[in-house]
Scaffold this motif. Structure first.
Motif: not given
Lengths: 111, 112
Positions: B38-40, B89-94, B103-112
């Motif tokens: 998910q982009a901002a 980035y979100l991980c999910a399971r059915d 969904f999980g709580e997500g991971s925020w990735l910032t590439v600089v």
């Protein structure tokens, strides 16, 4: 290609009023639809779902309506509260393994 | 339980560095697992899904890869990050019924 989109990107409502969030889908073969709520910085949370053999389904303060004729889905929130402020996504299950999400609607609740 | 664990929760990585995001799930065995990005301020884009160990389907061509070394483990990787890889980035399971995903709580990735 198939897509799910939302009519209103942002919706502002007064606390206590009812909210209606709309969604259009394009895949007439979709048989299962879901609404998710996403609060800032968190993963989406399941709210309510509906199968294509139903027109309406109610939960606690929420109702989902499905109009297959015009391929339209809506989420109604009764007596909207500040805690309802979030981004709401509709999603359709296309082939049993994948969900396609709409762009999202921001709901802002004014006190 | 449909608990989904993701880590790290946030990370800042330089361009060209590798990436590894991990996800483990609880609940019934042999779940379908998913990685979404998910982009901002944007919607959710499906990147990968897996119906079993070692089985990965890629939805969009990109700089990322996924692996499923164990039934309840799903890993998102990159050998060299790009600025455009920044996002949530979100991980999910059915579920057991297979229709809904959580969904999980997500991971925020910032590439600089």
């Amino acid at each position: 290609g198939e897509s799910v989109g939302l009519h209103l990107p942002t919706l502002s409502v007064q606390e206590g009023d009812n909210s209606i969030i709309n969604c259009a889908y394009s895949n007439s073969a979709s048989d299962y639809f879901i609404w998710y709520k996403q609060e800032s910085g968190k993963g989406p949370q399941f709210i309510i779902d509906i199968r294509s053999n139903m027109d309406k389904r109610q939960g606690q303060r929420v109702t989902v309506l499905l109009n297959k004729t015009v391929k339209h889905l809506s989420l109604q929130i009764a007596a909207t509260q500040p805690g309802d402020s979030a981004v709401y996504f509709c999603a359709e299950n296309i082939d049993g393994n994948k969900l396609v999400f709409g762009a999202g609607t921001i709901l802002r609740v004014k006190s | 339980s449909q608990t989904i664990h993701q880590w790290p929760a946030t990370l800042v990585q330089p361009v060209g560095s590798p990436l590894s995001l991990e996800c483990t799930v609880e609940g019934t065995s042999n779940p379908n697992l998913y990685w979404y990005r998910q982009a901002a301020g944007r919607g959710l884009q499906l990147l990968f899904y897996s119906v079993g160990i070692g089985q990965i389907s890629s939805e969009v061509p990109q700089n990322l890869s996924a692996s499923r070394p164990q039934d309840r483990q799903f890993i998102l990787s990159s050998k060299k990050l790009l600025l455009s890889d920044s996002g949530f980035y979100l991980c999910a399971r059915d579920t057991d019924s297979g229709n809904t995903i959580y969904f999980g709580e997500g991971s925020w990735l910032t590439v600089v």
